[in-house]
Scaffold this active site. Structure first.
Site, PDB file in Angstrom:
ATOM      1  N   ARG A 138      -5.224 -41.031  41.523  1.00 32.89           N
ATOM      2  CA  ARG A 138      -3.763 -41.077  42.090  1.00 32.89           C
ATOM      3  C   ARG A 138      -3.917 -40.835  43.474  1.00 32.89           C
ATOM      4  NH1 ARG A 138      -3.822 -37.908  37.422  1.00 32.89           N
ATOM      5  NH2 ARG A 138      -2.472 -38.627  35.847  1.00 32.89           N
ATOM      6  N   LYS A 163      -3.309 -33.499  37.695  1.00 31.01           N
ATOM      7  CA  LYS A 163      -2.053 -33.407  37.281  1.00 31.01           C
ATOM      8  C   LYS A 163      -1.943 -32.296  36.015  1.00 31.01           C
ATOM      9  CE  LYS A 163       1.986 -36.372  36.105  1.00 31.01           C
ATOM     10  NZ  LYS A 163       2.488 -37.816  36.031  1.00 31.01           N
ATOM     11  N   HIS A 269       0.579 -46.323  44.192  1.00 32.13           N
ATOM     12  CA  HIS A 269       0.344 -46.002  42.739  1.00 32.13           C
ATOM     13  C   HIS A 269      -0.105 -47.203  41.891  1.00 32.13           C
ATOM     14  CE1 HIS A 269       0.138 -42.915  39.346  1.00 32.13           C
ATOM     15  NE2 HIS A 269       0.715 -43.903  38.524  1.00 32.13           N
ATOM     16  N   ARG A 272      -3.753 -48.042  40.877  1.00 27.38           N
ATOM     17  CA  ARG A 272      -4.108 -47.345  39.489  1.00 27.38           C
ATOM     18  C   ARG A 272      -3.540 -48.150  38.202  1.00 27.38           C
ATOM     19  NH1 ARG A 272      -5.342 -42.110  37.228  1.00 27.38           N
ATOM     20  NH2 ARG A 272      -4.033 -41.564  35.456  1.00 27.38           N
ATOM     21  N   HIS A 295      -6.061 -39.701  30.965  1.00 27.07           N
ATOM     22  CA  HIS A 295      -5.011 -39.362  30.193  1.00 27.07           C
ATOM     23  C   HIS A 295      -5.269 -38.379  28.768  1.00 27.07           C
ATOM     24  CE1 HIS A 295      -3.137 -43.625  31.488  1.00 27.07           C
ATOM     25  NE2 HIS A 295      -2.940 -42.494  32.453  1.00 27.07           N
ATOM     26  N   TYR A 304      -0.991 -50.138  29.200  1.00 23.24           N
ATOM     27  CA  TYR A 304      -1.509 -51.137  29.906  1.00 23.24           C
ATOM     28  C   TYR A 304      -1.707 -52.563  29.087  1.00 23.24           C
ATOM     29  CZ  TYR A 304      -1.520 -47.796  33.430  1.00 23.24           C
ATOM     30  OH  TYR A 304      -1.149 -46.895  34.318  1.00 23.24           O
TER      31      TYR A 304
END
Length: 320
Positions: A138, A163, A269, A272, A295, A304
């Site tokens: 990120r 995050k 972003h 990514r 994740h 994705y």
């Protein structure tokens, strides 16, 4: 004479700093708490509870038409206030009208488009864009990288305090290593000049500055992408060299996309998203991509698979 008790928002800031939350989070939480109090006509939060929180959140969704993430941030701020500052147990379930979450697929560039955008950039911003695309990190993770986070021999980046307040390891593109080495030589000279001028300090996470008093001057703790100018830390009031502001790269990426005639909404972003999609297109396992992205749930990574270049859900058209 007893000292005057601190104002509520100052207590909030103290509690946030105790948990080592980011300064941006501190500002956001303080702003939401103030808006909550003003919405209820300056009623002190001690005199309110779940029903008033529910009313405020419903107002944000119905009248202000905020995004789900915005409403969730407001809720997080108020939960932090009651749990960590006021130490009041909320009664009942907060059943506010929830902001509608649109099921949007991420915007992804093709490999050709990605290279076109990067080619339109130059210097430091181009190197940062290459790092975002080549590592899948990120924007703020890139800006917060420190010298010690690079493993040149293993071609790895250590991403810390992400995050979800966790650490992960991701790729360091081999093609960027010569550029990065040259860049590090330049910022090391800048750091040495700062030390000679009586500065050279950098912000350290948690309480490391107290535990290791000289660590904030050490080279390996310095940011890889430091700001051009020294600045006063808004919390400690110490003069330091912070990392670059994210707006610089954001503007550079938008300008590059315009120059490349890319008719998509392009932000930093998006690199990514491209990192994940292009790896899946190349046949890499989705669990591997999930780990590189950091994740927690593979369902987040599965989005994705819906934007691969083989049509929706990767299905081949019968006409082809």
């Amino acid at each position: 004479m007893e000292p005057k008790p601190k104002k509520l928002l100052d207590q909030v800031r103290d509690a946030i700093r105790l948990k080592n939350y980011a300064y941006s989070t501190e500002k956001a939480y303080a702003d939401w708490i103030e808006r909550f109090i003003r919405f209820h006509k300056l009623t002190h939060p001690r005199e309110m509870n779940s029903p008033q929180i529910e009313t405020f959140l419903t107002h944000l969704a119905v009248k202000q038409n905020v995004a789900p993430s915005t409403q969730n941030q407001a809720l997080s701020a108020l939960l932090f206030l009651y749990r960590n500052v006021l130490h009041i147990e909320l009664t009942g379930h907060i059943d506010a009208v929830r902001a509608q979450r649109d099921k949007r697929l991420p915007v992804v560039l093709t490999k050709t488009e990605t290279q076109q955008v990067i080619t339109q950039m130059s210097g430091l911003h181009q190197m940062m864009a290459k790092l975002l695309y080549g590592s899948g990190i990120r924007l703020m993770e890139c800006l917060r990288l420190r010298v010690k986070d690079i493993e040149f021999e293993r071609c790895q980046l250590m991403i810390r305090d992400t995050k979800g307040n966790e650490n992960r390891v991701t790729l360091l593109p081999q093609s960027i290593i010569p550029l990065l080495n040259q860049h590090l030589l330049q910022i090391k000279q800048l750091h040495q000049a700062d030390l000679a001028d009586g500065y050279g300090l950098v912000e350290l996470p948690f309480a490391l500055a107290r535990k290791y008093p000289n660590a904030e001057r050490e080279w390996y703790w310095q940011y890889i992408f430091p700001s051009e100018n020294l600045s006063v830390d808004p919390r400690s009031k110490v003069v330091r060299r912070h990392h670059l502001d994210p707006s610089g790269l954001q503007k550079a990426v938008r300008r590059a996309a315009t120059n490349a005639d890319i008719n998509k909404h392009v932000t930093p972003h998006i690199f990514r998203h491209c990192f994940a999609t292009h790896l899946l297109e190349a046949g890499y396992d989705i669990r591997t991509v999930q780990e590189l992205l950091g994740h927690k749930d593979v369902k987040t990574t599965q989005i994705y698979t819906h934007v691969l270049n083989k049509g929706p859900l990767g299905v081949r058209s019968p006409l082809d």
